[in-house]
Scaffold this active site. Sequence first.
Site, PDB file in Angstrom:
ATOM      1  N   ASP A  64       5.053 -10.555 -24.407  1.00 44.41           N
ATOM      2  CA  ASP A  64       5.853 -11.651 -24.956  1.00 44.41           C
ATOM      3  C   ASP A  64       5.841 -12.842 -23.991  1.00 44.41           C
ATOM      4  O   ASP A  64       6.430 -13.895 -24.273  1.00 44.41           O
ATOM      5  CB  ASP A  64       7.273 -11.208 -25.321  1.00 44.41           C
ATOM      6  CG  ASP A  64       8.040 -10.651 -24.145  1.00 44.41           C
ATOM      7  OD1 ASP A  64       7.469 -10.567 -23.031  1.00 44.41           O
ATOM      8  OD2 ASP A  64       9.220 -10.285 -24.332  1.00 44.41           O
ATOM      9  N   SER A  65       5.091 -12.717 -22.871  1.00 49.64           N
ATOM     10  CA  SER A  65       4.787 -13.880 -22.031  1.00 49.64           C
ATOM     11  C   SER A  65       3.988 -14.905 -22.839  1.00 49.64           C
ATOM     12  O   SER A  65       3.847 -16.043 -22.422  1.00 49.64           O
ATOM     13  CB  SER A  65       3.998 -13.457 -20.781  1.00 49.64           C
ATOM     14  OG  SER A  65       2.914 -12.609 -21.136  1.00 49.64           O
ATOM     15  N   ASP A 103       4.306  -6.117 -26.940  1.00 47.03           N
ATOM     16  CA  ASP A 103       5.736  -6.226 -26.635  1.00 47.03           C
ATOM     17  C   ASP A 103       6.547  -6.372 -27.911  1.00 47.03           C
ATOM     18  O   ASP A 103       6.224  -7.215 -28.767  1.00 47.03           O
ATOM     19  CB  ASP A 103       5.992  -7.479 -25.778  1.00 47.03           C
ATOM     20  CG  ASP A 103       6.080  -7.167 -24.303  1.00 47.03           C
ATOM     21  OD1 ASP A 103       6.487  -6.046 -23.941  1.00 47.03           O
ATOM     22  OD2 ASP A 103       5.726  -8.052 -23.497  1.00 47.03           O
ATOM     23  N   LYS A 133       5.698  -1.936 -26.381  1.00 47.68           N
ATOM     24  CA  LYS A 133       6.402  -1.926 -25.084  1.00 47.68           C
ATOM     25  C   LYS A 133       7.800  -2.488 -25.279  1.00 47.68           C
ATOM     26  O   LYS A 133       7.984  -3.442 -26.059  1.00 47.68           O
ATOM     27  CB  LYS A 133       5.642  -2.756 -24.047  1.00 47.68           C
ATOM     28  CG  LYS A 133       6.370  -2.847 -22.695  1.00 47.68           C
ATOM     29  CD  LYS A 133       5.464  -3.332 -21.572  1.00 47.68           C
ATOM     30  CE  LYS A 133       5.345  -4.829 -21.462  1.00 47.68           C
ATOM     31  NZ  LYS A 133       6.621  -5.549 -21.242  1.00 47.68           N
ATOM     32  N   GLU A 135      11.697  -3.365 -23.081  1.00 43.99           N
ATOM     33  CA  GLU A 135      12.331  -3.577 -21.774  1.00 43.99           C
ATOM     34  C   GLU A 135      13.685  -2.866 -21.725  1.00 43.99           C
ATOM     35  O   GLU A 135      14.501  -3.026 -22.649  1.00 43.99           O
ATOM     36  CB  GLU A 135      12.540  -5.080 -21.531  1.00 43.99           C
ATOM     37  CG  GLU A 135      11.236  -5.856 -21.409  1.00 43.99           C
ATOM     38  CD  GLU A 135      11.459  -7.330 -21.087  1.00 43.99           C
ATOM     39  OE1 GLU A 135      12.620  -7.748 -20.857  1.00 43.99           O
ATOM     40  OE2 GLU A 135      10.458  -8.077 -21.069  1.00 43.99           O
ATOM     41  N   GLU A 202       8.257  -4.092 -12.765  1.00 42.75           N
ATOM     42  CA  GLU A 202       8.046  -5.505 -12.440  1.00 42.75           C
ATOM     43  C   GLU A 202       8.934  -5.940 -11.288  1.00 42.75           C
ATOM     44  O   GLU A 202      10.162  -5.773 -11.325  1.00 42.75           O
ATOM     45  CB  GLU A 202       8.317  -6.381 -13.692  1.00 42.75           C
ATOM     46  CG  GLU A 202       8.096  -7.864 -13.406  1.00 42.75           C
ATOM     47  CD  GLU A 202       7.954  -8.723 -14.657  1.00 42.75           C
ATOM     48  OE1 GLU A 202       7.923  -8.166 -15.777  1.00 42.75           O
ATOM     49  OE2 GLU A 202       7.870  -9.955 -14.499  1.00 42.75           O
TER      50      GLU A 202
HETATM   51  O1  KIV Z   1       5.078 -10.136 -21.267  1.00 36.93           O
HETATM   52  C1  KIV Z   1       4.323  -9.790 -20.337  1.00 36.93           C
HETATM   53  O2  KIV Z   1       3.278 -10.384 -20.078  1.00 36.93           O
HETATM   54  C2  KIV Z   1       4.716  -8.627 -19.550  1.00 36.93           C
HETATM   55  C3  KIV Z   1       3.956  -8.342 -18.307  1.00 36.93           C
HETATM   56  C4  KIV Z   1       4.196  -9.361 -17.277  1.00 36.93           C
HETATM   57  C5  KIV Z   1       4.226  -6.983 -17.798  1.00 36.93           C
HETATM   58  O3  KIV Z   1       5.625  -7.965 -19.896  1.00 36.93           O
END
Ligand code: KIV
Length: 284
Positions: A64-65, A103, A133, A135, A202
């Site tokens: 989600d980056s 994510d 994924k 969090e 992280e």
């Molecule tokens: O969203 C993302 O890119 C991430 C990584 C930095 C692990 O969660």
Amino acid sequence: MSTETTSAGGTALSAGGVDPRAVTTARLQQMKGRGEKIAVLTAYDYSFARMLDGAGIDVLLVGDSASNVMHGHQTTLPITLDQMIDHAAAVVRGTSRALVVVDLPFGTYQGDSQQALQSAVRIMKESGAHAVKVEGGAIIAESVGRILSAGIPVMGHLGLTPQSIHKFGSYTARATGREEADRLLDDARLLQDLGCFALVLEKIPAELATRVSTQLAIPTIGIGAGSGTDGQVLVIQDMLGINQGFSPRFLRRYAQLHEVITGAARQYATDVKAGTFPSRDESY
Ligand code: KIV
């Protein structure tokens, strides 16, 4: 002359030393078992996915980056499930070997396990990705359990969890104190016991990340967590030097593409304005 060599397990490796078989969650587990590090990068589109997959990256994380590096938001919070599915579907189309993990975006899984399952099912059905994924630890246990019960592989993410940025107020290192470190270790064990296949750690102290990695049977993937994890992940725009405004200590830049791309664009503009592009040879 053959370009193939053989791995310790007897598998034919490609010229680049990469096992050409599709990466699965089971294979990641085997890699941890034999001490083979896992290479993870983020990807958000078809073209990059093709290059990274072809380069032998084991896991492509549709992070989600994307909210930051693809959409220009300050945080990861605004990106939607529909946007993540679009990115993920493009990455899947560009991938033949890597495991594609996506994510679950902020607000689609935390408070309601039924909604968490629906969000994960949408990602799997509509993008063709292989895993999701999430969090957090104990606080999202019910959601994690429900997603796993549908046969969807889940990767956990502890330490700095950017979706909670407004709770913490900064992107500084996490679990630097004893209490938070103990809680992280408990959360890591819980995620493993629930059935997560891997765990991102992280921005936590290297010593703690090593301890978690040693104590867990599932692979850990670190970012800013030292070299003791079972694999590493970086955001592709950061490691290629496209995103210049981000320089944390853990970031190694493997290229300086900002200069390369802006230099090429500048030269192109110069050529167009001078009338030297296209040439006769570049015309029909
Ligand atoms: O969203 C993302 O890119 C991430 C990584 C930095 C692990 O969660």
